[in-house]
Design an enzyme around this catalytic site. Structure first.
Site, PDB file in Angstrom:
ATOM      1  N   PRO A   2       0.817  -1.222   0.000  1.00 21.70           N
ATOM      2  CA  PRO A   2       0.000   0.000   0.000  1.00 21.70           C
ATOM      3  C   PRO A   2       0.847   1.268   0.000  1.00 21.70           C
ATOM      4  O   PRO A   2       1.441   1.625   0.996  1.00 21.70           O
ATOM      5  CB  PRO A   2      -0.817  -0.110   1.295  1.00 21.70           C
ATOM      6  CG  PRO A   2      -0.742  -1.544   1.692  1.00 21.70           C
ATOM      7  CD  PRO A   2       0.598  -2.010   1.201  1.00 21.70           C
ATOM      8  N   GLU A   3       0.926   1.911  -1.151  1.00 20.19           N
ATOM      9  CA  GLU A   3       1.553   3.220  -1.219  1.00 20.19           C
ATOM     10  C   GLU A   3       0.465   4.193  -1.638  1.00 20.19           C
ATOM     11  O   GLU A   3      -0.717   3.848  -1.645  1.00 20.19           O
ATOM     12  CB  GLU A   3       2.723   3.181  -2.206  1.00 20.19           C
ATOM     13  CG  GLU A   3       3.689   2.040  -1.841  1.00 20.19           C
ATOM     14  CD  GLU A   3       5.103   2.249  -2.303  1.00 20.19           C
ATOM     15  OE1 GLU A   3       5.469   3.385  -2.605  1.00 20.19           O
ATOM     16  OE2 GLU A   3       5.846   1.260  -2.346  1.00 20.19           O
ATOM     17  N   LYS A  51      -1.091   8.443   2.481  1.00 21.38           N
ATOM     18  CA  LYS A  51      -1.446   7.048   2.716  1.00 21.38           C
ATOM     19  C   LYS A  51      -2.586   6.906   3.722  1.00 21.38           C
ATOM     20  O   LYS A  51      -2.873   5.824   4.202  1.00 21.38           O
ATOM     21  CB  LYS A  51      -0.208   6.271   3.168  1.00 21.38           C
ATOM     22  CG  LYS A  51       0.862   6.262   2.065  1.00 21.38           C
ATOM     23  CD  LYS A  51       1.913   5.211   2.282  1.00 21.38           C
ATOM     24  CE  LYS A  51       3.081   5.744   3.053  1.00 21.38           C
ATOM     25  NZ  LYS A  51       4.156   4.742   3.188  1.00 21.38           N
ATOM     26  N   ARG A 254      13.961   0.955   7.039  1.00 21.23           N
ATOM     27  CA  ARG A 254      13.474   0.137   5.938  1.00 21.23           C
ATOM     28  C   ARG A 254      14.644  -0.455   5.170  1.00 21.23           C
ATOM     29  O   ARG A 254      15.778   0.008   5.288  1.00 21.23           O
ATOM     30  CB  ARG A 254      12.631   0.998   4.986  1.00 21.23           C
ATOM     31  CG  ARG A 254      11.500   1.745   5.675  1.00 21.23           C
ATOM     32  CD  ARG A 254      10.417   0.804   6.156  1.00 21.23           C
ATOM     33  NE  ARG A 254       9.697   0.210   5.049  1.00 21.23           N
ATOM     34  CZ  ARG A 254       8.669   0.793   4.419  1.00 21.23           C
ATOM     35  NH1 ARG A 254       8.272   1.983   4.784  1.00 21.23           N
ATOM     36  NH2 ARG A 254       8.053   0.174   3.438  1.00 21.23           N
TER      37      ARG A 254
END
Ligand SMILES: [Zn+2]
Length: 267
Positions: A2-3, A51, A254
């Site tokens: 999900p971006e 988002k 990340r």
């Protein structure tokens, strides 16, 4: 993953299924909203900001307090909303992941593994999304403001700065990796050493916008499985441009993927 584009698509699905509908029932399966009942409420619209998903509702006339409310949710890495026909089986995810069910006459919306689920007066939406930088897929997308915010922290790595939603809203890890490859930038390049920040944010916006309206995310132009990215998810596979093995390493919180030859380290 999900971006911004996925969230934009999700908002559109919810809007098509529920906008204008009066809810005939709701079922919240999170502690903070366990006693909330939206029966009789009307869905005004569904929108996305970066988002974040914003489902805007009108309370019944006899509801105390504000007339307009927003059901906020965030998909993070694993959340999803699905719209079903009333008799359709809810097949997208296991039932134990369901966090909310919203029923209307013609559709049922089911939210799976949602994060930050909250109901608040629409007038207070800014407390949840006001910190966000310009929305890449918003009507008010402002590349100059995004560049200004990025440039304000010249020592940050460009890999981390693109993910910081306070700079610009909507880029997740996939688009970050792909934009940096396409611009020939090492993820460790300090923002202050990026020669063309405007070109970088403009490319990010184009990549997200190109994937609006479909669920397969591609930055290469190909929708074939295994060919949708240049570097993301391709550790040890040959770079599509130079054949060098793609690398994967942690950067901040990340992982990042990059080609060490096409994206040389900053000097
Ligand atoms: Zn390469």
């Amino acid at each position: 993953m999900p971006e911004g584009d996925t969230v934009w698509n999700t908002a559109r699905v919810l809007h098509r299924a529920l906008a204008g509908a009066r809810l005939t029932g709701s079922d919240f399966r999170v502690p903070q909203l366990a006693t909330t009942d939206l029966t009789g409420w009307t869905v005004r619209e569904s929108a996305s900001r970066g988002k974040h998903l914003l489902l805007r509702l009108a309370a019944p006339a006899d509801h105390p307090g504000a007339a307009h409310w927003t059901l906020h949710s965030h998909l993070r890495m694993d959340g999803a909303w699905r719209a079903y026909a009333p008799a359709e089986r809810w097949s997208a995810r296991p039932a134990h992941l369901i966090r909310v069910v919203l029923r209307a006459a013609d559709a049922v919306a089911v939210g799976y593994h949602l994060h930050e689920l909250a109901l608040l007066p629409t007038a207070q939406e800014e407390t949840l999304v006001g910190h966000l930088g310009p929305d890449l897929l918003g009507d008010d997308w402002d590349p100059e403001e995004a560049v200004r915010r990025l440039a304000a922290h010249p020592d940050a790595t460009i890999g981390e700065a693109l993910l910081d939603q306070r700079n610009l809203a909507g880029v997740g890890n996939l688009y970050k990796c792909e934009v940096l490859f396409l611009r020939g930038l090492s993820p460790w390049t300090p923002v202050g050493a990026v020669p063309d920040l405007a070109g970088t944010v403009t490319l990010a916006q184009k990549l997200l916008a190109a994937n609006r309206g479909r669920w397969t995310q591609s930055t290469t132009g190909s929708l074939h499985r295994g060919q949708t990215s240049y570097v993301y998810g391709r550790r040890a596979q040959p770079c599509r441009r130079c054949g060098t093995a793609i690398r994967k390493e942690e950067l901040g919180e990340r992982v990042t993927y990059w080609c060490p030859r096409c994206q040389p380290a900053p000097t």
